[in-house]
Design a protein around this motif. Structure first.
Motif, mmCIF file in Angstrom:
data_model
loop_
_atom_site.group_PDB
_atom_site.id
_atom_site.type_symbol
_atom_site.label_atom_id
_atom_site.label_comp_id
_atom_site.label_asym_id
_atom_site.label_seq_id
_atom_site.Cartn_x
_atom_site.Cartn_y
_atom_site.Cartn_z
ATOM 1 N N TRP A 147 0.829 -1.203 0.000
ATOM 2 C CA TRP A 147 0.000 0.000 0.000
ATOM 3 C C TRP A 147 0.864 1.254 0.000
ATOM 4 N N HIS A 148 0.409 2.271 -0.744
ATOM 5 C CA HIS A 148 1.056 3.578 -0.760
ATOM 6 C C HIS A 148 -0.022 4.650 -0.596
ATOM 7 N N PRO A 149 0.264 5.679 0.201
ATOM 8 C CA PRO A 149 -0.730 6.740 0.387
ATOM 9 C C PRO A 149 -0.742 7.765 -0.733
ATOM 10 N N GLY A 150 0.344 7.819 -1.530
ATOM 11 C CA GLY A 150 0.471 8.826 -2.575
ATOM 12 C C GLY A 150 1.235 10.049 -2.095
ATOM 13 N N PHE A 151 1.677 10.833 -3.050
ATOM 14 C CA PHE A 151 2.433 12.049 -2.751
ATOM 15 C C PHE A 151 1.579 13.018 -1.937
ATOM 16 N N GLY A 152 2.201 13.628 -0.933
ATOM 17 C CA GLY A 152 1.504 14.605 -0.100
ATOM 18 C C GLY A 152 1.003 14.054 1.209
ATOM 19 N N VAL A 153 1.281 12.757 1.459
ATOM 20 C CA VAL A 153 0.861 12.134 2.708
ATOM 21 C C VAL A 153 2.084 11.538 3.390
ATOM 22 N N GLY A 154 2.277 11.864 4.677
ATOM 23 C CA GLY A 154 3.366 11.310 5.467
ATOM 24 C C GLY A 154 2.871 10.219 6.387
ATOM 25 N N LEU A 155 3.760 9.256 6.686
ATOM 26 C CA LEU A 155 3.397 8.126 7.534
ATOM 27 C C LEU A 155 4.312 8.077 8.760
ATOM 28 N N GLU A 156 3.699 8.000 9.926
ATOM 29 C CA GLU A 156 4.483 7.851 11.147
ATOM 30 C C GLU A 156 4.852 6.387 11.364
ATOM 31 N N VAL A 200 7.855 9.564 7.109
ATOM 32 C CA VAL A 200 8.287 9.171 5.778
ATOM 33 C C VAL A 200 7.203 9.524 4.750
ATOM 34 N N SER A 201 7.645 10.001 3.596
ATOM 35 C CA SER A 201 6.704 10.373 2.537
ATOM 36 C C SER A 201 7.434 10.343 1.203
ATOM 37 N N VAL A 202 6.671 10.341 0.135
ATOM 38 C CA VAL A 202 7.250 10.459 -1.206
ATOM 39 C C VAL A 202 7.793 11.874 -1.351
ATOM 40 N N THR A 203 9.015 11.987 -1.809
ATOM 41 C CA THR A 203 9.677 13.293 -1.846
ATOM 42 C C THR A 203 9.337 14.063 -3.114
ATOM 43 N N THR A 204 9.410 15.385 -2.990
ATOM 44 C CA THR A 204 9.227 16.242 -4.161
ATOM 45 C C THR A 204 10.324 15.978 -5.185
ATOM 46 N N ALA A 205 11.534 15.707 -4.713
ATOM 47 C CA ALA A 205 12.633 15.431 -5.626
ATOM 48 C C ALA A 205 12.333 14.215 -6.490
#
Length: 288
Positions: free
Chosen positions: A57-66, A82-87
């Motif tokens: 599972w992935h939450p998608g860009f713009g969502v952070g996970l504790e 942790v989250s998907v980075t803008t870079a």
């Protein structure tokens, strides 16, 4: 950025895995037993997404996970939470631009419902000479299958179907789609364009949420059943009643099912376009 606590995101991850396991686990069992299935294995053998990747599972860009150590080591993720980075999103701009162009061009066309699944028949044209793609008997035999191909107008617009036509069938196609001109040909009534929404979605992973990938997967799963029911193979022993596209009644049945799938695919294609636009905007330089 929205941040999800462990108690919020773990149930979502578990629900996603359970949702796709209804299809994934039977495939893994068949693979362990070295048994193949011409209908249900397609999404795992033709496409490059592995079962374990689909289950994750992935939450998608713009969502952070504790407290998501298992995500911290995945490509595209960093930080705490942790989250998907803008870079990473910026690095995917060529893919995002390519898919946005293809998806918007496809969505702009009216669905064409007159192909009747003849692409599968063209893939076994003159099978006595070229062989077949599946180790299954042909419902009408080799000569009967060739007669269907040669007595119908074939108008396949999808390159990844057309490229599997036998050499004798390729000249019979009224269109000649190429690898690099998909935006000029693909249309939303095409079954393979509908199945490919799953491919586009998982190529955008982990930038898009997994519910979108799962929605596209389920659509592709259902389309594949029609694709093979309308194919020239005899799959009765597997429980698949044929759509006899060589008859007028079969053509009507196929076109109606094709129309329904085009309607199901439209909002998913729209969501993918919106995700591409959101991600492209996220990677744009900000004005000072």
């Amino acid at each position: 950025m929205r941040v999800l606590s462990t108690s919020e995101w773990r149930p979502l991850a578990e629900a996603h895995a359970a949702r796709v396991d209804a299809f994934v686990q039977p495939h893994l069992s068949r693979r362990a037993d070295q048994v193949t299935h011409p209908v249900h294995d397609f999404l795992f053998t033709y496409y490059s997404q592995r079962p374990a990747q689909l289950r994750r599972w992935h939450p998608g860009f713009g969502v952070g996970l504790e407290d998501a150590e298992e995500h911290a080591g995945l490509k595209g993720y960093a930080g705490d939470p942790v989250s998907v980075t803008t870079a990473y999103v910026v690095s995917q701009r060529p893919l995002l631009t390519q898919l946005h162009t293809l998806l918007t061009a496809t969505a702009a066309r009216a669905p064409q419902l007159g192909c009747f699944g003849l692409h599968e028949w063209a893939m076994v044209h003159r099978s006595a000479e070229h062989g077949t793609r599946h180790d299954r008997p042909l419902r009408l035999g080799a000569e009967g299958t060739d007669a269907v191909v040669e007595s119908h107008r074939i108008a396949c617009s999808h390159f990844d179907a057309f490229r599997f036509f036998t050499p004798t069938a390729r000249p019979l196609n009224t269109l000649q789609p190429g690898r690099d001109d998909r935006p000029a040909f693909e249309q939303p009534g095409c079954l393979h364009a509908g199945m490919d929404l799953y491919k586009h979605a998982f190529r955008l992973t982990p930038m898009v949420p997994s519910d979108l990938v799962a929605d596209c997967f389920e659509l592709a799963r259902d389309i594949r059943v029609l694709d093979m029911r309308a194919a020239p193979y005899d799959l009765a022993d597997l429980g698949f009643e044929p759509v006899r596209i060589e008859t007028a009644e079969g053509k009507r049945e196929y076109a109606e099912a094709q129309r329904v799938f085009a309607e199901r695919g439209a909002p998913l294609r729209r969501r993918l376009v919106e995700e591409c636009e959101r991600l492209l905007a996220a990677g744009e330089p900000q004005n000072s």
